[in-house]
Write a protein that holds these residues in place. Structure first.
Motif, PDB file in Angstrom:
ATOM      1  N   PRO A  77       4.948   4.299 -12.360  1.00 34.15           N
ATOM      2  CA  PRO A  77       4.374   3.940 -11.063  1.00 34.15           C
ATOM      3  C   PRO A  77       5.370   3.074 -10.278  1.00 34.15           C
ATOM      4  CG  PRO A  77       3.403   2.597 -12.790  1.00 34.15           C
ATOM      5  CD  PRO A  77       4.271   3.610 -13.477  1.00 34.15           C
ATOM      6  N   CYS A  78       5.600   3.427  -9.017  1.00 29.93           N
ATOM      7  CA  CYS A  78       6.608   2.731  -8.223  1.00 29.93           C
ATOM      8  C   CYS A  78       6.033   2.165  -6.936  1.00 29.93           C
ATOM      9  CB  CYS A  78       7.750   3.687  -7.883  1.00 29.93           C
ATOM     10  SG  CYS A  78       8.716   4.233  -9.300  1.00 29.93           S
ATOM     11  N   LYS A  79       6.621   1.069  -6.491  1.00 28.27           N
ATOM     12  CA  LYS A  79       6.294   0.437  -5.212  1.00 28.27           C
ATOM     13  C   LYS A  79       7.510   0.521  -4.303  1.00 28.27           C
ATOM     14  CE  LYS A  79       5.129  -3.191  -7.658  1.00 28.27           C
ATOM     15  NZ  LYS A  79       4.714  -4.554  -8.083  1.00 28.27           N
ATOM     16  N   LEU A  80       7.259   0.351  -2.993  1.00 26.29           N
ATOM     17  CA  LEU A  80       8.311   0.531  -1.995  1.00 26.29           C
ATOM     18  C   LEU A  80       8.768  -0.809  -1.425  1.00 26.29           C
ATOM     19  CD1 LEU A  80       9.945   2.677  -0.371  1.00 26.29           C
ATOM     20  CD2 LEU A  80       8.091   2.635   1.316  1.00 26.29           C
ATOM     21  N   ALA A  81      10.076  -0.928  -1.211  1.00 24.56           N
ATOM     22  CA  ALA A  81      10.657  -2.118  -0.582  1.00 24.56           C
ATOM     23  C   ALA A  81      11.681  -1.687   0.466  1.00 24.56           C
ATOM     24  CB  ALA A  81      11.318  -3.007  -1.624  1.00 24.56           C
ATOM     25  N   LYS A  82      11.928  -2.570   1.404  1.00 22.99           N
ATOM     26  CA  LYS A  82      12.859  -2.298   2.505  1.00 22.99           C
ATOM     27  C   LYS A  82      13.859  -3.436   2.609  1.00 22.99           C
ATOM     28  CE  LYS A  82      12.837  -2.000   7.600  1.00 22.99           C
ATOM     29  NZ  LYS A  82      11.973  -2.018   8.805  1.00 22.99           N
ATOM     30  N   VAL A  83      15.076  -3.116   3.028  1.00 23.76           N
ATOM     31  CA  VAL A  83      16.081  -4.160   3.199  1.00 23.76           C
ATOM     32  C   VAL A  83      16.990  -3.810   4.369  1.00 23.76           C
ATOM     33  CG1 VAL A  83      17.844  -3.177   1.669  1.00 23.76           C
ATOM     34  CG2 VAL A  83      17.697  -5.651   1.955  1.00 23.76           C
ATOM     35  N   ILE A 127       9.369  -1.498 -15.747  1.00 23.61           N
ATOM     36  CA  ILE A 127      10.652  -1.811 -16.399  1.00 23.61           C
ATOM     37  C   ILE A 127      11.166  -3.079 -15.720  1.00 23.61           C
ATOM     38  CG2 ILE A 127      12.965  -1.005 -16.994  1.00 23.61           C
ATOM     39  CD1 ILE A 127      11.963   1.839 -16.648  1.00 23.61           C
ATOM     40  N   PRO A 128      10.841  -4.259 -16.257  1.00 24.87           N
ATOM     41  CA  PRO A 128      11.130  -5.530 -15.560  1.00 24.87           C
ATOM     42  C   PRO A 128      12.587  -5.972 -15.646  1.00 24.87           C
ATOM     43  CG  PRO A 128      10.095  -5.966 -17.665  1.00 24.87           C
ATOM     44  CD  PRO A 128      10.133  -4.458 -17.530  1.00 24.87           C
ATOM     45  N   ILE A 129      13.469  -5.107 -15.212  1.00 27.32           N
ATOM     46  CA  ILE A 129      14.899  -5.421 -15.125  1.00 27.32           C
ATOM     47  C   ILE A 129      15.294  -5.321 -13.665  1.00 27.32           C
ATOM     48  CG2 ILE A 129      17.229  -4.719 -15.800  1.00 27.32           C
ATOM     49  CD1 ILE A 129      16.119  -3.675 -18.395  1.00 27.32           C
ATOM     50  N   PRO A 130      15.826  -6.384 -13.045  1.00 26.08           N
ATOM     51  CA  PRO A 130      16.101  -6.398 -11.598  1.00 26.08           C
ATOM     52  C   PRO A 130      17.368  -5.629 -11.234  1.00 26.08           C
ATOM     53  CG  PRO A 130      16.792  -8.464 -12.558  1.00 26.08           C
ATOM     54  CD  PRO A 130      16.154  -7.688 -13.673  1.00 26.08           C
ATOM     55  N   GLU A 131      17.390  -4.359 -11.580  1.00 26.56           N
ATOM     56  CA  GLU A 131      18.604  -3.550 -11.455  1.00 26.56           C
ATOM     57  C   GLU A 131      18.374  -2.313 -10.604  1.00 26.56           C
ATOM     58  OE1 GLU A 131      21.709  -3.404 -11.970  1.00 26.56           O
ATOM     59  OE2 GLU A 131      21.993  -5.329 -12.928  1.00 26.56           O
ATOM     60  N   ASP A 179       0.811  -1.235   0.000  1.00 27.19           N
ATOM     61  CA  ASP A 179       0.000   0.000   0.000  1.00 27.19           C
ATOM     62  C   ASP A 179       0.835   1.272   0.000  1.00 27.19           C
ATOM     63  OD1 ASP A 179      -2.308  -1.621   0.132  1.00 27.19           O
ATOM     64  OD2 ASP A 179      -2.136  -1.730   2.310  1.00 27.19           O
ATOM     65  N   LYS A 180       2.046   1.212  -0.574  1.00 22.88           N
ATOM     66  CA  LYS A 180       2.874   2.398  -0.740  1.00 22.88           C
ATOM     67  C   LYS A 180       3.165   2.574  -2.229  1.00 22.88           C
ATOM     68  CE  LYS A 180       3.667   3.624   3.600  1.00 22.88           C
ATOM     69  NZ  LYS A 180       3.343   4.961   4.147  1.00 22.88           N
ATOM     70  N   GLN A 181       2.767   3.692  -2.778  1.00 22.63           N
ATOM     71  CA  GLN A 181       2.962   3.941  -4.203  1.00 22.63           C
ATOM     72  C   GLN A 181       3.302   5.403  -4.447  1.00 22.63           C
ATOM     73  OE1 GLN A 181      -0.577   2.741  -6.285  1.00 22.63           O
ATOM     74  NE2 GLN A 181      -0.266   0.555  -5.898  1.00 22.63           N
ATOM     75  N   LYS A 182       4.088   5.640  -5.496  1.00 20.57           N
ATOM     76  CA  LYS A 182       4.295   7.006  -5.971  1.00 20.57           C
ATOM     77  C   LYS A 182       4.833   6.966  -7.397  1.00 20.57           C
ATOM     78  CE  LYS A 182       8.937   8.325  -4.283  1.00 20.57           C
ATOM     79  NZ  LYS A 182       9.650   9.391  -3.557  1.00 20.57           N
ATOM     80  N   ILE A 183       4.802   8.101  -8.067  1.00 24.07           N
ATOM     81  CA  ILE A 183       5.243   8.201  -9.454  1.00 24.07           C
ATOM     82  C   ILE A 183       6.631   8.843  -9.489  1.00 24.07           C
ATOM     83  CG2 ILE A 183       4.746   9.141 -11.742  1.00 24.07           C
ATOM     84  CD1 ILE A 183       2.706   7.098 -10.841  1.00 24.07           C
ATOM     85  N   ILE A 184       7.554   8.187 -10.200  1.00 23.80           N
ATOM     86  CA  ILE A 184       8.894   8.727 -10.413  1.00 23.80           C
ATOM     87  C   ILE A 184       9.201   8.667 -11.903  1.00 23.80           C
ATOM     88  CG2 ILE A 184      11.358   8.509  -9.909  1.00 23.80           C
ATOM     89  CD1 ILE A 184      10.634   7.096  -7.319  1.00 23.80           C
ATOM     90  N   LEU A 185       9.535   9.798 -12.482  1.00 22.05           N
ATOM     91  CA  LEU A 185       9.826   9.885 -13.928  1.00 22.05           C
ATOM     92  C   LEU A 185       8.690   9.285 -14.759  1.00 22.05           C
ATOM     93  CD1 LEU A 185      13.635   8.944 -14.004  1.00 22.05           C
ATOM     94  CD2 LEU A 185      12.618  11.224 -14.088  1.00 22.05           C
TER      95      LEU A 185
END
Length: 265
Positions: free
Chosen positions: A140-146, A162-166, A131-137
């Motif tokens: 649509p983006c989702k949030l992750a923590k590590v 952009i399905p590239i794990p980079e 339930d965390k979303q925002k727009i960058i460039l």
């Protein structure tokens, strides 16, 4: 016999073509990294350091480095380390780089002004935040923590569009491209500022001299440098003697301390 030769040639061509294709990037992403000694300083441009990096990547390989570093080290490699013809403006602001090939992430970082150390980073284990979303460039983006292997907490905004794990530096492994990273203290922030399609060669930087170590050795060496930046230097054979005939002990000049919250471990 002709059939066998044809088959060998066809297989060789396929392998060669596949390797060449894998060596080329699909995307070029430009990032700005902002660093400050205190989280409040990120709001004050006069109190921060800004670095510019480029990520060349495809689905399996990438190189992340200062935008001018590749040309700089290519020149030194081809000219036997001759700095004479290089203008100061061509020197990279950052010597560091991160090269990824498959599951291996190889980081090269400086300790002090001269020595470069290369080691393998362990892969990060991300936790997705719902339930965390925002727009960058416009993505649509989702949030992750590590939590890294050194116990530091980072947050990353990434886009599955952009399905590239980079992503920048060692921040990779999500199911999309990372467009923003920041640490828990908010003293480091890395933002994607441009994404373009690009077919450029992905290869490690051509450093003239690098020490290959494991990460534990790197951390130990860096800690030693923080405690005493001059530990590796030779002691002078000359002594300063006072009027009373006793040796004058000269205190070593204290270096600028490396801030713990400015490290990307």
């Amino acid at each position: 016999m002709k059939k066998i030769l044809f088959l060998i040639c066809a297989v060789s061509y396929t392998i060669f073509f596949s390797q060449k294709k894998n060596d080329l990037s699909d995307l070029k992403v430009r990032y700005y990294m902002i660093m400050a000694s205190d989280s409040t300083l990120l709001k004050n441009e006069n109190e921060t350091s800004v670095f510019s990096y480029t990520l060349l990547c495809n689905t399996g390989r990438s190189i992340y480095a200062d935008e001018t570093a590749k040309a700089f080290y290519d020149y030194l490699k081809n000219n036997r380390g001759n700095y004479g013809q290089l203008p100061i403006s061509s020197y990279p602001k950052s010597k560091s780089s991160t090269y990824k090939d498959g599951d291996k992430i190889i980081v090269t970082l400086p300790i002090g002004r001269k020595d470069l150390y290369r080691y393998e980073e362990p892969n990060l284990k991300w936790e997705l935040i719902k339930d965390k979303q925002k727009i960058i460039l416009s993505y649509p983006c989702k949030l992750a923590k590590v939590i890294s292997d050194t116990g530091k907490v980072y947050y990353a905004w990434y886009t599955s569009s952009i399905p590239i794990p980079e992503g920048p530096f060692r921040f990779k492994g999500l199911d999309g491209l990372i467009l923003e990273v920041y640490n828990e203290e908010k003293t480091i922030k890395i933002d994607a500022v441009e994404i373009v399609k690009a077919k450029e060669l992905i290869e490690p930087l051509k450093y003239a001299s690098v020490y290959d170590v494991n990460k534990s050795q790197f951390l130990k060496k860096r800690k030693e440098y923080v405690i005493d930046p001059n530990a590796g230097n030779y002691e002078s054979k000359y002594k300063a003697i006072g009027p009373d005939g006793k040796e004058i002990k000269i205190e070593r000049q204290e270096s600028i301390k490396i801030k713990e919250n400015n490290l990307l471990d």
